[in-house]
Design an enzyme around this catalytic site. Structure first.
Site, PDB file in Angstrom:
ATOM      1  N   HIS A   1       0.836  -1.215   0.000  1.00  0.00           N
ATOM      2  CA  HIS A   1       0.000   0.000   0.000  1.00  0.00           C
ATOM      3  C   HIS A   1       0.867   1.259   0.000  1.00  0.00           C
ATOM      4  CE1 HIS A   1      -3.632   2.389   1.064  1.00  0.00           C
ATOM      5  NE2 HIS A   1      -2.742   3.160   1.687  1.00  0.00           N
ATOM      6  N   GLU A   2       1.807   1.323   0.923  1.00  0.00           N
ATOM      7  CA  GLU A   2       2.647   2.520   1.021  1.00  0.00           C
ATOM      8  C   GLU A   2       3.596   2.641  -0.167  1.00  0.00           C
ATOM      9  OE1 GLU A   2       1.814   4.669   3.063  1.00  0.00           O
ATOM     10  OE2 GLU A   2       0.515   3.435   4.314  1.00  0.00           O
TER      11      GLU A   2
ATOM     12  N   HIS B   1       1.886   4.586  -2.856  1.00  0.00           N
ATOM     13  CA  HIS B   1       2.003   6.029  -2.648  1.00  0.00           C
ATOM     14  C   HIS B   1       3.394   6.520  -3.037  1.00  0.00           C
ATOM     15  CE1 HIS B   1      -1.857   6.279  -0.773  1.00  0.00           C
ATOM     16  NE2 HIS B   1      -1.522   5.679   0.356  1.00  0.00           N
TER      17      HIS B   1
END
Length: 379
Positions: free
Chosen positions: A33-34, A37
């Protein structure tokens, strides 16, 4: 000593049997997920201060040549990417810090970027979660295929919704509530989350299609990981003679297509569940927090690594979906503000953002307390 070591490090111990699988599952999902980003943010030319797995004090880390601090933090219940100009890990701008930025830093600060770059960076986190799920299912379907059976009615439980509606042995499901089905699993998927909803079933009988209406009733079942689930059932049974169960093999390309379809189905069911939950039509015990996830990870690890990886895929969809909810400080809350900014052609005022972020943070904390309570006392 001979008894202490197996208790601490044996496969059935709390450390090896539960904590390590839990950390593996959560770390993979959070990292992906990170990383979404981070990668899209860097691609958009945004500077990154820190990439952290976990919150709180740093356990260890390093600083790369771009000045990004990569670290593992003490509380392993999430993670964050902190961009240049961010006040905190929720990527809200800080006027005081912005004034301290040099001209070079201001060029790469998150809040100075066009709205499309900020939106792309934010949506990349949940998108990468969905891509992880697709990747896992693609590998699983390529390696193991998929167990399917024909959508046939072999037997009907007396007094069940199907019996009341007039289902008969030998009927073949064509569609459920307007959605075409090709396997008995399709029927189960469409019925299981709709307890209490009147559904229309198109069945093929004696060479023609007929339509019957039935309302699934809730029934408690136990899944392979030992979770007690309340699912909707209509009381029909499939068997080997009519269902002709078999394993379908896929090429890598076919497995990818099937993985995309399955991921879409899971996202749709997740959305359907939360809609029904908000309306008070789902059991609160269906939601769990870290304790439940840890228990599931331990059970999955005992069944085999492929089960643990599939749990990663399912949890990844859940994390991606929850982050897209339009609630600050979740990713969906950021996207909501960026959407408003794109329409009115100016940023939402800091005062308005602050109010909604505080309300959103209370909502998120309330949800966390709710699932923790479910884990420990409520269910």
């Amino acid at each position: 000593m001979s008894q202490i070591l197996p208790a601490m490090f044996g496969t059935d111990s709390l450390l090896v049997g539960t904590i390590i699988p839990f950390l593996f599952v959560l770390t993979v999902v959070v990292f992906v997920h990170e990383m979404g980003h981070y990668l899209v943010g860097r691609w958009c030319g945004i500077g990154v201060r820190a990439f952290s797995i976990g919150f709180g004090p740093e356990l260890f880390g390093f600083t790369d040549r771009h000045g990004t601090r990569w670290k593992l933090s003490a509380i392993p219940l999430g993670g964050y990417v902190k961009f240049v100009g961010d006040m905190n890990v929720t990527s809200t701008p800080d006027a005081q810090e912005a004034e301290k930025l040099s001209d070079e830093e201001r060029k790469v600060a998150f809040h100075t970027q066009p709205v499309w770059k900020r939106a792309a960076t934010v949506v990349a986190g949940p998108l990468f979660n969905f891509l992880l799920t697709i990747a896992v299912f693609t590998v699983v379907f390529t390696m193991y295929g998929r167990f399917v059976s024909e959508p046939m009615v072999a037997e009907i439980r007396p007094g069940s919704p199907a019996a009341v509606a007039g289902f008969q042995p030998g009927d073949r499901f064509v569609s459920v509530d307007g959605e075409k089905v090709t396997t008995f699993s399709d029927v189960q998927r469409l019925v299981s989350g709709r307890a209490g909803d009147k559904l229309n079933f198109v069945l093929h009988r004696d060479g023609k299609d007929i339509t019957l209406a039935a309302t699934p009733e809730p029934m408690e079942q136990t899944d392979a990981l030992g979770n007690k689930l309340k699912v909707g059932v209509i009381g029909v049974i499939n068997d080997e003679q009519l269902g002709r169960p078999r394993v379908v093999s896929y090429s890598p390309a076919g497995a990818f297509v099937e993985a995309v379809r399955e991921t879409g189905n899971i996202i749709a069911r997740t959305g359907q569940f939360f809609q029904r939950f908000a309306a008070g039509r789902e059991d609160k015990c269906q939601l769990g927090g870290p304790v439940k996830i840890a228990d599931m990870a331990g059970r999955a690890a005992k069944l085999g690594f492929e089960w643990l990886v599939q749990l990663v895929a399912l949890l990844s969809v859940g994390i991606g979906f929850l982050n897209l909810l339009p609630i600050p400080p979740l990713d969906g809350g950021h996207l909501l503000f960026y959407g408003i900014e794109a329409v009115i052609r100016r940023p939402v005022s800091e005062r308005t953002m602050e109010i909604f972020y505080r309300i959103g943070m209370l909502a998120v904390l309330g949800f966390m307390v709710f699932v923790f309570w479910n884990d420990l006392f409520g269910c």
